[in-house]
Design a protein around this motif. Structure first.
Motif, PDB file in Angstrom:
ATOM      1  N   LEU A 140       0.805  -1.219   0.000  1.00 24.24           N
ATOM      2  CA  LEU A 140       0.000   0.000   0.000  1.00 24.24           C
ATOM      3  C   LEU A 140       0.838   1.270   0.000  1.00 24.24           C
ATOM      4  O   LEU A 140       0.371   2.323  -0.462  1.00 24.24           O
ATOM      5  CB  LEU A 140      -0.932   0.014   1.211  1.00 24.24           C
ATOM      6  N   GLN A 141       2.073   1.193   0.504  1.00 23.12           N
ATOM      7  CA  GLN A 141       2.914   2.385   0.568  1.00 23.12           C
ATOM      8  C   GLN A 141       3.261   2.860  -0.847  1.00 23.12           C
ATOM      9  O   GLN A 141       3.664   2.092  -1.701  1.00 23.12           O
ATOM     10  CB  GLN A 141       4.207   2.092   1.342  1.00 23.12           C
ATOM     11  N   GLY A 142       3.079   4.146  -1.073  1.00 27.18           N
ATOM     12  CA  GLY A 142       3.309   4.694  -2.391  1.00 27.18           C
ATOM     13  C   GLY A 142       2.100   4.621  -3.296  1.00 27.18           C
ATOM     14  O   GLY A 142       2.122   5.128  -4.422  1.00 27.18           O
ATOM     15  N   TRP A 143       1.033   3.997  -2.798  1.00 24.91           N
ATOM     16  CA  TRP A 143      -0.221   3.909  -3.554  1.00 24.91           C
ATOM     17  C   TRP A 143      -1.347   4.519  -2.735  1.00 24.91           C
ATOM     18  O   TRP A 143      -1.857   5.590  -3.055  1.00 24.91           O
ATOM     19  CB  TRP A 143      -0.518   2.451  -3.917  1.00 24.91           C
ATOM     20  N   ILE A 144      -1.714   3.888  -1.642  1.00 28.98           N
ATOM     21  CA  ILE A 144      -2.777   4.407  -0.784  1.00 28.98           C
ATOM     22  C   ILE A 144      -2.253   5.506   0.137  1.00 28.98           C
ATOM     23  O   ILE A 144      -2.964   6.445   0.472  1.00 28.98           O
ATOM     24  CB  ILE A 144      -3.405   3.270   0.033  1.00 28.98           C
ATOM     25  N   PHE A 145      -1.014   5.383   0.574  1.00 26.74           N
ATOM     26  CA  PHE A 145      -0.419   6.456   1.371  1.00 26.74           C
ATOM     27  C   PHE A 145       0.990   6.726   0.843  1.00 26.74           C
ATOM     28  O   PHE A 145       1.645   5.850   0.283  1.00 26.74           O
ATOM     29  CB  PHE A 145      -0.402   6.115   2.869  1.00 26.74           C
ATOM     30  N   ASP A 146       1.444   7.967   0.994  1.00 29.85           N
ATOM     31  CA  ASP A 146       2.723   8.397   0.449  1.00 29.85           C
ATOM     32  C   ASP A 146       3.888   7.684   1.129  1.00 29.85           C
ATOM     33  O   ASP A 146       3.804   7.301   2.306  1.00 29.85           O
ATOM     34  CB  ASP A 146       2.901   9.910   0.606  1.00 29.85           C
ATOM     35  N   GLU A 147       4.972   7.541   0.380  1.00 27.34           N
ATOM     36  CA  GLU A 147       6.185   6.973   0.941  1.00 27.34           C
ATOM     37  C   GLU A 147       6.577   7.758   2.198  1.00 27.34           C
ATOM     38  O   GLU A 147       6.698   8.980   2.170  1.00 27.34           O
ATOM     39  CB  GLU A 147       7.326   7.040  -0.078  1.00 27.34           C
ATOM     40  N   GLY A 148       6.773   7.056   3.287  1.00 27.19           N
ATOM     41  CA  GLY A 148       7.217   7.683   4.509  1.00 27.19           C
ATOM     42  C   GLY A 148       6.145   8.351   5.341  1.00 27.19           C
ATOM     43  O   GLY A 148       6.431   8.830   6.447  1.00 27.19           O
ATOM     44  N   ALA A 149       4.891   8.391   4.836  1.00 30.33           N
ATOM     45  CA  ALA A 149       3.827   9.059   5.594  1.00 30.33           C
ATOM     46  C   ALA A 149       3.455   8.286   6.848  1.00 30.33           C
ATOM     47  O   ALA A 149       3.041   8.873   7.855  1.00 30.33           O
ATOM     48  CB  ALA A 149       2.600   9.260   4.714  1.00 30.33           C
ATOM     49  N   LEU A 150       3.559   6.980   6.779  1.00 37.75           N
ATOM     50  CA  LEU A 150       3.274   6.116   7.934  1.00 37.75           C
ATOM     51  C   LEU A 150       4.437   5.155   8.130  1.00 37.75           C
ATOM     52  O   LEU A 150       4.910   4.547   7.160  1.00 37.75           O
ATOM     53  CB  LEU A 150       2.001   5.304   7.708  1.00 37.75           C
ATOM     54  N   SER A 151       4.888   5.022   9.332  1.00 41.22           N
ATOM     55  CA  SER A 151       5.872   3.979   9.619  1.00 41.22           C
ATOM     56  C   SER A 151       5.169   2.625   9.585  1.00 41.22           C
ATOM     57  O   SER A 151       3.936   2.540   9.688  1.00 41.22           O
ATOM     58  CB  SER A 151       6.491   4.201  10.995  1.00 41.22           C
ATOM     59  N   MET A 152       5.959   1.581   9.449  1.00 42.62           N
ATOM     60  CA  MET A 152       5.350   0.251   9.477  1.00 42.62           C
ATOM     61  C   MET A 152       4.650   0.012  10.810  1.00 42.62           C
ATOM     62  O   MET A 152       3.567  -0.579  10.852  1.00 42.62           O
ATOM     63  CB  MET A 152       6.387  -0.835   9.218  1.00 42.62           C
ATOM     64  N   GLN A 153       5.254   0.473  11.893  1.00 40.60           N
ATOM     65  CA  GLN A 153       4.632   0.286  13.204  1.00 40.60           C
ATOM     66  C   GLN A 153       3.277   0.975  13.281  1.00 40.60           C
ATOM     67  O   GLN A 153       2.307   0.395  13.787  1.00 40.60           O
ATOM     68  CB  GLN A 153       5.547   0.819  14.308  1.00 40.60           C
ATOM     69  N   ASP A 154       3.188   2.234  12.786  1.00 43.50           N
ATOM     70  CA  ASP A 154       1.912   2.944  12.819  1.00 43.50           C
ATOM     71  C   ASP A 154       0.881   2.269  11.917  1.00 43.50           C
ATOM     72  O   ASP A 154      -0.289   2.148  12.282  1.00 43.50           O
ATOM     73  CB  ASP A 154       2.104   4.402  12.390  1.00 43.50           C
ATOM     74  N   PHE A 155       1.328   1.829  10.746  1.00 42.05           N
ATOM     75  CA  PHE A 155       0.405   1.139   9.847  1.00 42.05           C
ATOM     76  C   PHE A 155      -0.134  -0.126  10.496  1.00 42.05           C
ATOM     77  O   PHE A 155      -1.348  -0.368  10.515  1.00 42.05           O
ATOM     78  CB  PHE A 155       1.105   0.787   8.531  1.00 42.05           C
ATOM     79  N   LEU A 156       0.753  -0.947  11.024  1.00 39.74           N
ATOM     80  CA  LEU A 156       0.320  -2.204  11.616  1.00 39.74           C
ATOM     81  C   LEU A 156      -0.555  -1.966  12.849  1.00 39.74           C
ATOM     82  O   LEU A 156      -1.496  -2.726  13.103  1.00 39.74           O
ATOM     83  CB  LEU A 156       1.532  -3.058  11.985  1.00 39.74           C
ATOM     84  N   THR A 157      -0.264  -0.907  13.581  1.00 38.42           N
ATOM     85  CA  THR A 157      -1.069  -0.597  14.762  1.00 38.42           C
ATOM     86  C   THR A 157      -2.485  -0.210  14.381  1.00 38.42           C
ATOM     87  O   THR A 157      -3.475  -0.743  14.907  1.00 38.42           O
ATOM     88  CB  THR A 157      -0.428   0.539  15.577  1.00 38.42           C
ATOM     89  N   HIS A 158      -2.626   0.714  13.430  1.00 36.03           N
ATOM     90  CA  HIS A 158      -3.940   1.280  13.126  1.00 36.03           C
ATOM     91  C   HIS A 158      -4.742   0.460  12.116  1.00 36.03           C
ATOM     92  O   HIS A 158      -5.977   0.466  12.169  1.00 36.03           O
ATOM     93  CB  HIS A 158      -3.773   2.713  12.615  1.00 36.03           C
ATOM     94  N   PHE A 159      -4.069  -0.209  11.199  1.00 34.27           N
ATOM     95  CA  PHE A 159      -4.798  -0.912  10.138  1.00 34.27           C
ATOM     96  C   PHE A 159      -4.622  -2.425  10.205  1.00 34.27           C
ATOM     97  O   PHE A 159      -5.108  -3.130   9.336  1.00 34.27           O
ATOM     98  CB  PHE A 159      -4.355  -0.387   8.775  1.00 34.27           C
ATOM     99  N   TRP A 160      -3.971  -2.920  11.229  1.00 33.97           N
ATOM    100  CA  TRP A 160      -3.736  -4.354  11.340  1.00 33.97           C
ATOM    101  C   TRP A 160      -4.137  -4.861  12.726  1.00 33.97           C
ATOM    102  O   TRP A 160      -5.046  -5.674  12.864  1.00 33.97           O
ATOM    103  CB  TRP A 160      -2.253  -4.631  11.074  1.00 33.97           C
ATOM    104  N   LEU A 161      -3.491  -4.324  13.763  1.00 36.83           N
ATOM    105  CA  LEU A 161      -3.735  -4.831  15.111  1.00 36.83           C
ATOM    106  C   LEU A 161      -5.056  -4.355  15.702  1.00 36.83           C
ATOM    107  O   LEU A 161      -5.697  -5.089  16.464  1.00 36.83           O
ATOM    108  CB  LEU A 161      -2.583  -4.422  16.033  1.00 36.83           C
TER     109      LEU A 161
END
Length: 269
Positions: A140-161
């Motif tokens: 999703l990085q570079g498509w749904i959200f810009d490169e570097g806009a979300l760290s992997m930790q933030d992504f996994l926290t909000h959209f995974w865990l």
């Protein structure tokens, strides 16, 4: 894909998460998802099901090779095996028409309560969450959200865990809720439970198991061998417009005639 924000989240993270939510809403409409959930399946139909980034398209390749005798003339895998949540919005208003291929095959990320019932066979494939989560992030990085806009930790926290059961048909269940909804059905005669890792470890054995379950080439070792060959990573990478896909096209016509590999992601990532 709703996110659960908290007071501890920074303004930058909140902005990035909200932007990602807005981008997701542009991918699918309520009408399109309802069309997918309302699909009338028949006893000859096959449904490929999984959480995201668990080998859905790889499994679709295997099934299409078995049903077509190894035909690689398709321009994009979603044109011969539609994703039922998105096909209606991309212009495929009649998902029962699949260019004459039989049996018909569909794919979906719906959890069990939202998945159409009535298909003759359901193939459910899952993957180690420690691999699927990061893979989803890179997809999703570079498509749904810009490169570097979300760290992997933030992504996994909000959209995974923090994701759980879907609040409505507009949302997908979490990886774990999707698995949990299908797990009690793993021993039903029309359900085959598969693991992404098993396909990597022994693709010929996986193809044989799938062929026997579907009744497609079960007694045809030559077709199974051809399917193994044409479902290998090395073979598929020879056909970038077939095996690299991205869901960001506005219409199926764009997908058919304007596949942009720069936007794509390897679907085996």
């Amino acid at each position: 894909m709703p996110a659960d924000l908290s007071a501890a989240d920074t303004e930058e993270v909140v902005a990035a998460v909200r932007a990602m939510e807005a981008a997701n809403r542009n991918l699918e409409t309520a009408e399109g998802r309802q069309a997918g959930a309302s699909l009338q399946c028949g006893p000859e139909d096959i449904m490929v099901v999984s959480p995201p980034k668990c080998g859905t398209t790889w499994l679709c390749q295997i099934v299409h090779m078995l049903r077509s005798g190894g035909d690689m003339s398709f321009e994009e895998i979603n044109l011969v095996i539609p994703c039922i949540e998105m096909a209606y919005d991309y212009g495929m208003r009649d998902m029962t028409v699949q260019d004459g291929w039989r049996p018909r095959v569909y794919k979906t990320h719906f959890w069990h309560p939202h998945c159409p019932k009535g298909a003759g066979r359901y193939l459910f494939i899952t993957r180690d969450p420690l691999d699927a989560g990061p893979s989803f992030y890179h997809f999703l990085q570079g498509w749904i959200f810009d490169e570097g806009a979300l760290s992997m930790q933030d992504f996994l926290t909000h959209f995974w865990l923090r994701r759980g059961e879907p609040a409505s048909l507009l949302d997908n269940a979490s990886h774990w809720h999707t698995m949990a909804s299908w797990y009690p059905r793993r021993n039903e005669p029309n359900v085959l439970w598969l693991h992404y890792e098993d396909l990597h470890q022994d693709l010929p054995a996986a193809v044989k198991l799938i062929a026997e379950f579907l009744g497609l080439g079960a007694d045809n070792p030559e077709l199974q061998a051809l399917t193994v060959e044409r479902s290998s990573i090395g073979y598929m990478k020879q056909f970038p417009e077939n095996v690299y896909l991205h869901a960001g096209y506005k219409t199926y016509d764009e997908m058919r005639h304007g596949i942009n590999s720069e936007l794509g992601r390897p679907w085996l990532s």
